[in-house]
Design a protein around this motif. Sequence first.
Motif, PDB file in Angstrom:
ATOM      1  N   ILE A 129      16.129  -6.837   4.187  1.00  0.00           N
ATOM      2  CA  ILE A 129      15.298  -7.696   5.004  1.00  0.00           C
ATOM      3  C   ILE A 129      14.078  -7.074   5.327  1.00  0.00           C
ATOM      4  N   MET A 130      14.079  -5.609   5.409  1.00  0.00           N
ATOM      5  CA  MET A 130      12.732  -4.850   5.572  1.00  0.00           C
ATOM      6  C   MET A 130      11.820  -4.728   4.365  1.00  0.00           C
ATOM      7  N   GLN A 131      12.654  -4.500   3.292  1.00  0.00           N
ATOM      8  CA  GLN A 131      11.897  -4.623   2.175  1.00  0.00           C
ATOM      9  C   GLN A 131      10.810  -5.788   2.002  1.00  0.00           C
ATOM     10  N   ARG A 132      11.483  -6.947   2.441  1.00  0.00           N
ATOM     11  CA  ARG A 132      10.464  -8.201   2.272  1.00  0.00           C
ATOM     12  C   ARG A 132       9.313  -8.296   3.094  1.00  0.00           C
ATOM     13  N   PHE A 133       9.105  -7.116   3.969  1.00  0.00           N
ATOM     14  CA  PHE A 133       7.878  -7.198   4.875  1.00  0.00           C
ATOM     15  C   PHE A 133       6.866  -5.895   4.462  1.00  0.00           C
ATOM     16  N   GLN A 134       7.282  -5.491   3.254  1.00  0.00           N
ATOM     17  CA  GLN A 134       6.439  -4.465   2.819  1.00  0.00           C
ATOM     18  C   GLN A 134       5.132  -5.212   2.337  1.00  0.00           C
ATOM     19  N   GLY A 135       3.882  -4.506   2.904  1.00  0.00           N
ATOM     20  CA  GLY A 135       2.686  -5.018   2.189  1.00  0.00           C
ATOM     21  C   GLY A 135       2.180  -6.371   3.159  1.00  0.00           C
ATOM     22  N   GLU A 136       2.813  -6.611   4.075  1.00  0.00           N
ATOM     23  CA  GLU A 136       2.487  -8.000   4.735  1.00  0.00           C
ATOM     24  C   GLU A 136       2.051  -7.788   6.065  1.00  0.00           C
ATOM     25  N   ALA A 137       1.412  -8.559   6.786  1.00  0.00           N
ATOM     26  CA  ALA A 137       0.789  -8.215   8.016  1.00  0.00           C
ATOM     27  C   ALA A 137       1.731  -7.999   9.093  1.00  0.00           C
ATOM     28  N   VAL A 138       2.819  -8.321   9.035  1.00  0.00           N
ATOM     29  CA  VAL A 138       3.965  -8.047   9.955  1.00  0.00           C
ATOM     30  C   VAL A 138       4.872  -7.092   9.318  1.00  0.00           C
ATOM     31  N   SER A 139       5.048  -5.927  10.191  1.00  0.00           N
ATOM     32  CA  SER A 139       5.892  -4.705   9.643  1.00  0.00           C
ATOM     33  C   SER A 139       7.163  -4.950  10.311  1.00  0.00           C
ATOM     34  N   ALA A 140       8.378  -4.400   9.645  1.00  0.00           N
ATOM     35  CA  ALA A 140       9.609  -4.218   9.998  1.00  0.00           C
ATOM     36  C   ALA A 140       9.971  -2.674  10.114  1.00  0.00           C
ATOM     37  N   THR A 141      10.330  -2.420  11.143  1.00  0.00           N
ATOM     38  CA  THR A 141      11.071  -1.147  11.243  1.00  0.00           C
ATOM     39  C   THR A 141      12.158  -0.981  12.121  1.00  0.00           C
ATOM     40  N   GLN A 142      12.853   0.203  12.096  1.00  0.00           N
ATOM     41  CA  GLN A 142      14.239   0.261  12.911  1.00  0.00           C
ATOM     42  C   GLN A 142      13.949   1.287  13.855  1.00  0.00           C
ATOM     43  N   PRO A 143      13.764   0.827  15.022  1.00  0.00           N
ATOM     44  CA  PRO A 143      13.520   1.570  16.163  1.00  0.00           C
ATOM     45  C   PRO A 143      14.437   2.675  16.619  1.00  0.00           C
ATOM     46  N   ASP A 144      15.748   2.479  16.271  1.00  0.00           N
ATOM     47  CA  ASP A 144      16.959   3.392  16.594  1.00  0.00           C
ATOM     48  C   ASP A 144      18.052   3.366  15.547  1.00  0.00           C
ATOM     49  N   PRO A 145      17.528   3.650  14.305  1.00  0.00           N
ATOM     50  CA  PRO A 145      18.485   3.840  13.279  1.00  0.00           C
ATOM     51  C   PRO A 145      19.985   4.620  13.713  1.00  0.00           C
ATOM     52  N   GLY A 146      19.878   5.608  14.665  1.00  0.00           N
ATOM     53  CA  GLY A 146      21.158   6.205  14.774  1.00  0.00           C
ATOM     54  C   GLY A 146      22.160   5.344  15.773  1.00  0.00           C
ATOM     55  N   GLY A 147      21.458   4.862  16.875  1.00  0.00           N
ATOM     56  CA  GLY A 147      22.130   4.126  17.758  1.00  0.00           C
ATOM     57  C   GLY A 147      22.291   2.733  17.619  1.00  0.00           C
ATOM     58  N   HIS A 148      21.603   2.056  16.967  1.00  0.00           N
ATOM     59  CA  HIS A 148      21.498   0.486  16.728  1.00  0.00           C
ATOM     60  C   HIS A 148      21.173   0.620  15.188  1.00  0.00           C
ATOM     61  N   PRO A 149      22.012   0.647  14.241  1.00  0.00           N
ATOM     62  CA  PRO A 149      21.582   0.762  12.950  1.00  0.00           C
ATOM     63  C   PRO A 149      21.178  -0.632  12.424  1.00  0.00           C
ATOM     64  N   ARG A 150      21.641  -1.918  13.008  1.00  0.00           N
ATOM     65  CA  ARG A 150      21.191  -2.994  12.553  1.00  0.00           C
ATOM     66  C   ARG A 150      20.265  -3.622  13.202  1.00  0.00           C
ATOM     67  N   ARG A 151      19.427  -2.904  14.076  1.00  0.00           N
ATOM     68  CA  ARG A 151      18.221  -3.454  14.949  1.00  0.00           C
ATOM     69  C   ARG A 151      17.101  -3.269  13.891  1.00  0.00           C
ATOM     70  N   ILE A 152      16.189  -4.379  14.318  1.00  0.00           N
ATOM     71  CA  ILE A 152      14.849  -4.293  13.417  1.00  0.00           C
ATOM     72  C   ILE A 152      13.840  -4.722  14.397  1.00  0.00           C
ATOM     73  N   HIS A 153      12.769  -4.116  14.536  1.00  0.00           N
ATOM     74  CA  HIS A 153      11.696  -4.387  15.305  1.00  0.00           C
ATOM     75  C   HIS A 153      10.382  -5.171  14.180  1.00  0.00           C
ATOM     76  N   PHE A 154       9.964  -6.034  14.696  1.00  0.00           N
ATOM     77  CA  PHE A 154       8.885  -6.776  13.738  1.00  0.00           C
ATOM     78  C   PHE A 154       7.669  -6.802  14.629  1.00  0.00           C
ATOM     79  N   GLU A 155       6.639  -6.388  14.292  1.00  0.00           N
ATOM     80  CA  GLU A 155       5.384  -6.085  14.977  1.00  0.00           C
ATOM     81  C   GLU A 155       3.980  -6.402  14.056  1.00  0.00           C
ATOM     82  N   GLY A 156       3.043  -7.311  14.269  1.00  0.00           N
ATOM     83  CA  GLY A 156       1.938  -7.468  13.532  1.00  0.00           C
ATOM     84  C   GLY A 156       1.116  -8.613  13.786  1.00  0.00           C
ATOM     85  N   LYS A 157       0.093  -8.882  13.040  1.00  0.00           N
ATOM     86  CA  LYS A 157      -0.679 -10.088  13.448  1.00  0.00           C
ATOM     87  C   LYS A 157      -0.156 -11.032  12.438  1.00  0.00           C
TER      88      LYS A 157
END
Length: 529
Positions: free
Chosen positions: A285-313
Amino acid sequence: MADLQSLLDATAARERIWAIPGVRRIGFGLKETAGEVQPRWVFRVYVEAKRPAAELQAEELIPAEVEGFETDVLVDHESRPQCGPRLYPGLEISVYVPNSATGSGTLGCLVQKGGKFSMLTCQHVIAFGMGSENVYQPSRSECCGFECSDPVGKTGEMHREVVTREGKSFFVDCGLAPLVNKVSFENELHQGVLDAHIRDLSTEPLVPGTAAGAQGLATALTITKEGAKTGLTTGTVVEVCAEERFQSGPPLILWRLISKLVESSASLSITYDVAADEPLSIAEIMQRFQGEAVSATQPDPGGHPRRIHFEGKVFSVPGDSGSIWYDAAKHAVGLHNGGRVVQFKADGHGQVEVLTGRGEACHIAAVFSVLGLDPNTGIVVGAKTSAGPIVHVPATVPPTPLAIERELTRSEAGRALLVDVRRSQVEVRRLIEQRRRVTLVWHRHKGPAFVAAATNLGREGYTEIPQEVAGARAADLVRAMLDVLAREGSPELREIVEGRRELLTWLVENCGDLEEVVAHLEQEPSGVA
């Protein structure tokens, strides 16, 4: 000091004011002095124009006080309902269908065909009803059960299909809404007025793209879009067509425009917990946002390994469909019909779609071609006023339930079938509108034509089920749609499709009208053929 209630009770004072020649309206409100609002309740007396006291007759003078109540003389302005007495590109428009969904999107531009004026937008913006439905700007207003905003248009010709033009296959999603009532309009953009001539990017010099079958413009082209929700955004056209494979048939070069975001004031910021049964991994899922205006990051990979935050224009959001893409010279090049998204299942939300920041549009030349618009004179030039028939809707009376639903509820099997239809209809409509594979199957087998034929028969009092339309068979349409929905739908929809496949196939092959359908369901309590 006067208050609102004392003004309301001062009937004699208002009668004296109305007796003064030239008074057009009496407002109850606050005093304005030199542009500043004063905290004093006064009679706001409106006249057509202020004139020096020396030019007025004694009976025309408005006293500073009447019956002890202060007055304020103001120039009256014409009042226009916000349904849009003046139409221009980028405004929100919507369709209202009683007891059904309401669609909304963007007015792309004003066009003319056969001496009549229409709004150009996407088919999926105005296709919520079958027939001449009311189109409002921005939306229908209702007060105490009465409709208090007149429509500005009616739904007209619509297309959402793949069409062939000069040997090329174009995906088009477009529709016309002929104007009604008397409204003024102009193709005025934030950056100027839309040019009278469109630009056909499918005929300009091309160079090979990076993906097989894809092509891109020989030189970078920056375009602007004015959406009802996001306003002004700019992007670079990075693709004009692509080769795609649908079902088991041969690959198809499909012409459509894709833009990469350059600048936008619209932002996306959202966080999801990816569902454990989502087939895509977190990394995929995160790889599909590489190079896009919206980024995908894991804000808490240790405590919430399946959580993804999406941010951008983002280039667009729902509600922007129907807006025009235009170049620096104000030539229309595309009709915006959607944004590119990544889909996955999220905890507590089911299937979600996250925008990547890219936009998609139909080639404007193909849109003009399928709608029969002249590429040189179709776009309205200069400010104009429509001369459509005035349509007043004093009240909205909900229609009676559809005859088919009334009849199906006569049997247990019919009621069970209705439950499944209602459970799945929203998702099926969304898939037809947004999932390309489903859209193409629907249109290749003439789905819209069958719906229109059945609707027209129903309006004439017939319950016949159209078996063949435009060379297509209803049985083939049902089989093909069941197959594609079983592949593209959610687990719940797939379960419904497989559970109802045998019954629906039998009904469409053996029943010629509603009575025969009802009779079969009554004879077979299980509803199984």
